[in-house]
Write a protein that holds these residues in place. Structure first.
Motif, PDB file in Angstrom:
ATOM      1  N   LEU A   1       0.856  -1.118  -0.247  1.00 48.00           N
ATOM      2  CA  LEU A   1      -0.063  -0.068  -0.028  1.00 48.00           C
ATOM      3  C   LEU A   1       0.705   1.126  -0.055  1.00 48.00           C
ATOM      4  O   LEU A   1       0.565   2.208  -0.945  1.00 48.00           O
ATOM      5  N   THR A   2       1.982   1.244   0.703  1.00 46.98           N
ATOM      6  CA  THR A   2       2.629   2.550   0.995  1.00 46.98           C
ATOM      7  C   THR A   2       3.954   2.532   0.491  1.00 46.98           C
ATOM      8  O   THR A   2       4.460   3.828   0.449  1.00 46.98           O
ATOM      9  N   GLY A   3       4.656   1.561  -0.219  1.00 51.96           N
ATOM     10  CA  GLY A   3       5.857   1.687  -0.659  1.00 51.96           C
ATOM     11  C   GLY A   3       6.932   1.797   0.303  1.00 51.96           C
ATOM     12  O   GLY A   3       8.292   1.992  -0.013  1.00 51.96           O
ATOM     13  N   VAL A   4       6.839   1.710   1.642  1.00 55.66           N
ATOM     14  CA  VAL A   4       7.591   1.955   2.838  1.00 55.66           C
ATOM     15  C   VAL A   4       8.166   0.294   3.082  1.00 55.66           C
ATOM     16  O   VAL A   4       7.483  -0.621   2.394  1.00 55.66           O
TER      17      VAL A   4
ATOM     18  N   VAL B   1      15.063   6.463  16.995  1.00 54.38           N
ATOM     19  CA  VAL B   1      14.048   5.644  16.804  1.00 54.38           C
ATOM     20  C   VAL B   1      12.742   6.157  17.229  1.00 54.38           C
ATOM     21  O   VAL B   1      12.601   6.780  18.157  1.00 54.38           O
ATOM     22  N   ILE B   2      11.939   6.429  15.839  1.00 53.74           N
ATOM     23  CA  ILE B   2      10.623   7.336  15.889  1.00 53.74           C
ATOM     24  C   ILE B   2       9.419   6.394  15.706  1.00 53.74           C
ATOM     25  O   ILE B   2       9.331   5.672  14.870  1.00 53.74           O
ATOM     26  N   ASN B   3       8.593   6.351  16.760  1.00 55.11           N
ATOM     27  CA  ASN B   3       7.600   5.731  16.355  1.00 55.11           C
ATOM     28  C   ASN B   3       6.327   6.940  15.766  1.00 55.11           C
ATOM     29  O   ASN B   3       6.093   7.970  16.455  1.00 55.11           O
ATOM     30  N   VAL B   4       5.693   6.590  14.699  1.00 51.25           N
ATOM     31  CA  VAL B   4       4.723   7.385  14.202  1.00 51.25           C
ATOM     32  C   VAL B   4       3.239   6.762  14.001  1.00 51.25           C
ATOM     33  O   VAL B   4       3.165   5.781  13.339  1.00 51.25           O
ATOM     34  N   ASN B   5       2.404   7.173  14.694  1.00 46.94           N
ATOM     35  CA  ASN B   5       0.953   6.742  14.752  1.00 46.94           C
ATOM     36  C   ASN B   5       0.190   7.603  14.083  1.00 46.94           C
ATOM     37  O   ASN B   5      -0.055   8.866  14.455  1.00 46.94           O
ATOM     38  N   ILE B   6      -0.853   7.065  13.259  1.00 47.23           N
ATOM     39  CA  ILE B   6      -2.094   8.061  12.758  1.00 47.23           C
ATOM     40  C   ILE B   6      -2.897   8.368  13.736  1.00 47.23           C
ATOM     41  O   ILE B   6      -3.523   7.469  14.407  1.00 47.23           O
TER      42      ILE B   6
ATOM     43  N   GLU C   1     -10.749   5.218   1.757  1.00 45.75           N
ATOM     44  CA  GLU C   1     -10.539   6.588   2.130  1.00 45.75           C
ATOM     45  C   GLU C   1      -9.402   6.299   3.436  1.00 45.75           C
ATOM     46  O   GLU C   1      -8.357   7.010   3.530  1.00 45.75           O
ATOM     47  N   SER C   2      -9.603   5.199   4.303  1.00 47.31           N
ATOM     48  CA  SER C   2      -8.774   5.149   5.426  1.00 47.31           C
ATOM     49  C   SER C   2      -7.314   4.542   4.869  1.00 47.31           C
ATOM     50  O   SER C   2      -6.632   4.749   5.181  1.00 47.31           O
ATOM     51  N   ASP C   3      -7.267   3.653   3.757  1.00 39.28           N
ATOM     52  CA  ASP C   3      -6.225   3.308   3.038  1.00 39.28           C
ATOM     53  C   ASP C   3      -5.458   4.519   2.209  1.00 39.28           C
ATOM     54  O   ASP C   3      -4.236   4.743   2.671  1.00 39.28           O
ATOM     55  N   ARG C   4      -6.341   5.334   1.868  1.00 40.11           N
ATOM     56  CA  ARG C   4      -5.543   6.613   1.147  1.00 40.11           C
ATOM     57  C   ARG C   4      -5.046   7.662   2.205  1.00 40.11           C
ATOM     58  O   ARG C   4      -4.062   8.093   2.004  1.00 40.11           O
TER      59      ARG C   4
ATOM     60  N   ARG D   1       6.458   0.152   8.072  1.00 39.96           N
ATOM     61  CA  ARG D   1       4.774  -0.066   8.438  1.00 39.96           C
ATOM     62  C   ARG D   1       4.818  -1.292   9.108  1.00 39.96           C
ATOM     63  O   ARG D   1       4.833  -2.242   8.598  1.00 39.96           O
ATOM     64  N   VAL D   2       4.747  -1.118  10.409  1.00 35.37           N
ATOM     65  CA  VAL D   2       4.809  -2.271  11.568  1.00 35.37           C
ATOM     66  C   VAL D   2       3.559  -2.492  11.669  1.00 35.37           C
ATOM     67  O   VAL D   2       3.458  -3.869  12.529  1.00 35.37           O
ATOM     68  N   ASP D   3       2.425  -1.689  11.768  1.00 34.92           N
ATOM     69  CA  ASP D   3       1.013  -2.064  11.989  1.00 34.92           C
ATOM     70  C   ASP D   3       0.275  -1.283  11.159  1.00 34.92           C
ATOM     71  O   ASP D   3       0.695  -0.353  10.296  1.00 34.92           O
ATOM     72  N   GLY D   4      -1.134  -1.637  11.122  1.00 38.65           N
ATOM     73  CA  GLY D   4      -2.035  -0.921  10.222  1.00 38.65           C
ATOM     74  C   GLY D   4      -1.907   0.769  10.190  1.00 38.65           C
ATOM     75  O   GLY D   4      -1.767   1.076   8.972  1.00 38.65           O
ATOM     76  N   ASP D   5      -1.652   1.324  11.276  1.00 41.18           N
ATOM     77  CA  ASP D   5      -1.490   2.687  11.134  1.00 41.18           C
ATOM     78  C   ASP D   5      -0.419   3.098  12.089  1.00 41.18           C
ATOM     79  O   ASP D   5      -0.210   4.403  12.405  1.00 41.18           O
ATOM     80  N   VAL D   6       0.507   2.343  11.982  1.00 45.71           N
ATOM     81  CA  VAL D   6       1.920   2.744  12.762  1.00 45.71           C
ATOM     82  C   VAL D   6       3.164   2.567  11.925  1.00 45.71           C
ATOM     83  O   VAL D   6       3.194   1.539  11.018  1.00 45.71           O
ATOM     84  N   PHE D   7       3.953   3.383  11.850  1.00 44.17           N
ATOM     85  CA  PHE D   7       5.264   3.300  11.022  1.00 44.17           C
ATOM     86  C   PHE D   7       6.423   3.626  12.003  1.00 44.17           C
ATOM     87  O   PHE D   7       5.990   4.341  13.332  1.00 44.17           O
TER      88      PHE D   7
END
Length: 308
Positions: free
Chosen positions: A152-155, A178-183, A197-200, A221-227
């Motif tokens: 989905l994301t290319g990462v 080490v950076i946790n990024v959560n949507i 839309e959630s995938d977008r 991308r280590v989880d659905g909405d977590v990088f």
């Protein structure tokens, strides 16, 4: 050099053999220091390469032939290897000052070892970072494009990203940010606008993460909405500045439906005995603190619900 096979510590011990003094010191500055030392102490100084080639000579060493095996003088050593020899002629020093001058010369040799080691580590770490970037970049190990990427994301997808973490750990170079990024409120978008839309939204966040990164950053991308983002050899404030750019890009994003927002948690691996995995929980904890602050900020809810 394959970092999966040769740890960074072993690389450091081996590569010093290929360094000459002009790789480690600014010789003009070193010469001026020796001149000042000689003027203050009435000592003549000679510094040679490991095999005896004369590099800096101040005072009465014009006809002297160094014997680095039989009479090596004071050895200048980095990671267990001799990289220079320091010779001193103290015959003109008064007897009552001789002991103090000898201690000063011992200190000078130790200082040369310290200066050289600092320069050597900085140089080797920079070279490692460049090689690691190539190893983990788009040409990594001649695999087909997309094999290691999240569709989905290319990462990087989770399994390959975990291998990247182990590679960075084995390289034994610190610090690593080490950076946790959560949507924020990804579920809200899914509940109100559906899977498409959630995938977008996920893809939009990934694009922003890639857009704001530097070449050596590693994103998974280590989880659905977590990088998770890794920055090997991060400079002071670099990870925090990256998070700020990402969050500002989210706020500036204009869309009829999406209002992208992320929470970020930054921690650092500073000890080679630690692993990146050891730091993931701490990064998540910092992310939740940031999420609480963002979601309780004025205007956040209004922006999120603009198309409800």
């Amino acid at each position: 050099m394959d970092y999966k096979v040769i740890p960074f510590e072993q690389r450091i011990k081996e590569n010093i053999r290929s360094y000459a003094l002009d790789n480690l010191y600014t010789l003009d500055v070193l010469t001026e220091y020796c001149k000042a030392f000689c003027a203050a102490t009435d000592v003549a100084i000679l510094i040679t390469e490991r095999h005896g080639e004369k590099i800096v000579s101040v005072g009465g060493f014009a006809g002297f032939t160094p014997d680095v095996v039989g009479e090596p003088g004071r050895k200048v050593r980095i990671y267990g290897r001799t990289i220079a020899h320091l010779y001193a002629e103290t015959g003109k020093v008064p007897e009552e000052k001789r002991q103090a001058v000898e201690r000063m010369l011992d200190g000078f040799a130790a200082m040369l070892s310290h200066w050289g080691e600092e320069t050597y580590l900085h140089t080797e770490t920079a070279i490692y970072a460049d090689e690691l970037e190539q190893k983990l970049g788009v040409q990594h190990v001649q695999t087909a494009r997309g094999e290691n990427e999240d569709a989905l994301t290319g990462v990087y997808h989770k399994l390959y990203f975990e291998e990247c973490m182990r590679v960075v750990d084995r390289a034994e170079a610190v610090p690593v940010a080490v950076i946790n990024v959560n949507i924020n409120d990804w579920k809200y978008v899914n509940d109100h606008f559906g899977d498409e839309e959630s995938d977008r939204l996920i893809k939009t966040i990934a694009d922003i993460l890639k857009q704001e990164k530097k070449a050596d950053y590693i994103i998974g991308r280590v989880d659905g909405d977590v990088f998770i983002v890794l920055i090997p050899g991060a400079e002071d404030g670099e990870a925090e500045a990256y998070c700020s750019r990402v969050q500002q890009a989210c706020l500036s994003y204009e869309d009829e439906i999406l209002a992208p927002s992320v929470a970020c948690g930054v921690v650092y691996k500073t000890n080679v005995e630690e692993t990146i995995e050891d730091k993931l929980d701490d990064a998540e904890y910092e992310m939740f603190d940031n999420k609480f602050e963002i979601k309780n900020a004025p205007g956040y809810r209004e922006r999120l619900e603009k198309k409800k």
